[in-house]
Write a protein that holds these residues in place. Sequence first.
Motif, PDB file in Angstrom:
ATOM      1  N   ALA A 224      39.206  37.884  49.232  1.00 49.41           N
ATOM      2  CA  ALA A 224      37.792  37.851  49.612  1.00 49.41           C
ATOM      3  C   ALA A 224      36.995  38.871  48.807  1.00 49.41           C
ATOM      4  O   ALA A 224      35.894  38.576  48.314  1.00 49.41           O
ATOM      5  N   ILE A 225      37.557  40.074  48.646  1.00 52.56           N
ATOM      6  CA  ILE A 225      36.884  41.106  47.847  1.00 52.56           C
ATOM      7  C   ILE A 225      36.782  40.669  46.392  1.00 52.56           C
ATOM      8  O   ILE A 225      35.745  40.827  45.744  1.00 52.56           O
ATOM      9  N   GLY A 226      37.873  40.117  45.863  1.00 53.63           N
ATOM     10  CA  GLY A 226      37.873  39.666  44.478  1.00 53.63           C
ATOM     11  C   GLY A 226      36.858  38.570  44.219  1.00 53.63           C
ATOM     12  O   GLY A 226      36.163  38.567  43.202  1.00 53.63           O
ATOM     13  N   VAL A 227      36.749  37.625  45.150  1.00 55.16           N
ATOM     14  CA  VAL A 227      35.816  36.511  44.990  1.00 55.16           C
ATOM     15  C   VAL A 227      34.374  36.977  45.158  1.00 55.16           C
ATOM     16  O   VAL A 227      33.485  36.622  44.362  1.00 55.16           O
ATOM     17  N   LEU A 228      34.105  37.773  46.184  1.00 56.02           N
ATOM     18  CA  LEU A 228      32.726  38.169  46.508  1.00 56.02           C
ATOM     19  C   LEU A 228      32.172  39.242  45.581  1.00 56.02           C
ATOM     20  O   LEU A 228      30.987  39.228  45.227  1.00 56.02           O
ATOM     21  N   LEU A 229      33.023  40.187  45.161  1.00 53.09           N
ATOM     22  CA  LEU A 229      32.537  41.318  44.370  1.00 53.09           C
ATOM     23  C   LEU A 229      32.813  41.191  42.878  1.00 53.09           C
ATOM     24  O   LEU A 229      32.064  41.730  42.063  1.00 53.09           O
ATOM     25  N   TYR A 230      33.912  40.498  42.523  1.00 48.79           N
ATOM     26  CA  TYR A 230      34.341  40.534  41.125  1.00 48.79           C
ATOM     27  C   TYR A 230      34.459  39.154  40.486  1.00 48.79           C
ATOM     28  O   TYR A 230      35.122  39.005  39.456  1.00 48.79           O
ATOM     29  N   ASP A 231      33.841  38.150  41.099  1.00 47.95           N
ATOM     30  CA  ASP A 231      33.766  36.798  40.510  1.00 47.95           C
ATOM     31  C   ASP A 231      35.140  36.204  40.200  1.00 47.95           C
ATOM     32  O   ASP A 231      35.315  35.480  39.206  1.00 47.95           O
ATOM     33  N   LEU A 232      36.108  36.515  41.021  1.00 51.01           N
ATOM     34  CA  LEU A 232      37.427  35.919  40.844  1.00 51.01           C
ATOM     35  C   LEU A 232      37.371  34.447  41.229  1.00 51.01           C
ATOM     36  O   LEU A 232      36.865  34.092  42.296  1.00 51.01           O
ATOM     37  N   ASP A 233      37.870  33.580  40.362  1.00 47.86           N
ATOM     38  CA  ASP A 233      37.886  32.143  40.643  1.00 47.86           C
ATOM     39  C   ASP A 233      39.202  31.768  41.307  1.00 47.86           C
ATOM     40  O   ASP A 233      40.281  32.052  40.770  1.00 47.86           O
ATOM     41  N   LEU A 234      39.108  31.127  42.460  1.00 45.79           N
ATOM     42  CA  LEU A 234      40.315  30.639  43.119  1.00 45.79           C
ATOM     43  C   LEU A 234      40.829  29.403  42.388  1.00 45.79           C
ATOM     44  O   LEU A 234      40.033  28.605  41.876  1.00 45.79           O
ATOM     45  N   PRO A 235      42.137  29.223  42.309  1.00 45.69           N
ATOM     46  CA  PRO A 235      42.694  28.069  41.592  1.00 45.69           C
ATOM     47  C   PRO A 235      42.224  26.750  42.196  1.00 45.69           C
ATOM     48  O   PRO A 235      42.082  26.623  43.419  1.00 45.69           O
ATOM     49  N   SER A 236      41.983  25.780  41.352  1.00 45.14           N
ATOM     50  CA  SER A 236      41.570  24.452  41.810  1.00 45.14           C
ATOM     51  C   SER A 236      42.718  23.456  41.774  1.00 45.14           C
ATOM     52  O   SER A 236      42.611  22.362  42.325  1.00 45.14           O
TER      53      SER A 236
END
Length: 282
Positions: free
Chosen positions: A140-152
């Motif tokens: 959650a931190i990676g996605v919200l703060l650091y634009d981490l893309d979750l695998p599709s």
Amino acid sequence: MTETATGSAPRTATTRALPSTLKLGLSRGAVETKMFFREKDAVIFTFAFPIIMLVLFGSIFAGSLEGTGVTVSQLYTAGLIGAGVMGAGFQNLGIGIAADRDDGTLKRLAGTPMPRSAYFIGKIVNVLVIAFLEVVILLAIGVLLYDLDLPSQVSSWVTFAWVFVLGVTAAALLGTAASSLPRSAKSAAAVISMPFVVLQFISGVFIPFTQMPEWLTNIASVFPLKWMCQGFRAVFLGDGGVTLELTKSYELDRVALVLAAWVVGGLVLCLTTFRWKGRRDG
């Protein structure tokens, strides 16, 4: 056998079947999890360290890694997910079992009708809950703060699943074995936490392998944390991060092999070193 006044045979007492080991273990797991979350200091210690490290390092070392399309913050997110999973199994479990041994909990449980394996099932359930929550928070931190893309792709999540399962199993078994090292609960945190912190620094969690001397990377390659982090980088960094690996490949086959070997090795260590009594109990 005598008959009752109505001429029918008396009823025999029904024998209640004992709960299965799995059911007892799951019940023990619920108890372990409740006790864990009641200890506020343990909750903060377990969850706060990787979260604080991710926020600090992700904020200090901002920017992209040249030629990769991957930011330093995203690299730290993948590495700290591995450290979080390892910490839940190795550090948290090792310290917790050492405390149970020191205060007599293990000795009392060994004297009850509960199968001893149910105790370990309960601990594993607790570790899985903690590790899963740790991963969710860090993602959650990676996605919200650091634009981490979750695998599709489904295949990436399949890779995540087997790296997580093998990693947390190996870590839990090693933590169980390491719990016999401290002489008391007071020394458990120091004895178990110190090598784990050192391992994080040489396993690619905080410092890329390309910036470390070869002898340190060789030492790190012996232990499971390096391979867990490598597996999670494969999932969350994809093709962009592969150039950061020493071999320019995620080597997922070796990741699976090494983690599986540590599962077997950890089990052997548990069977040969685990003690139900403290040193002072004889």
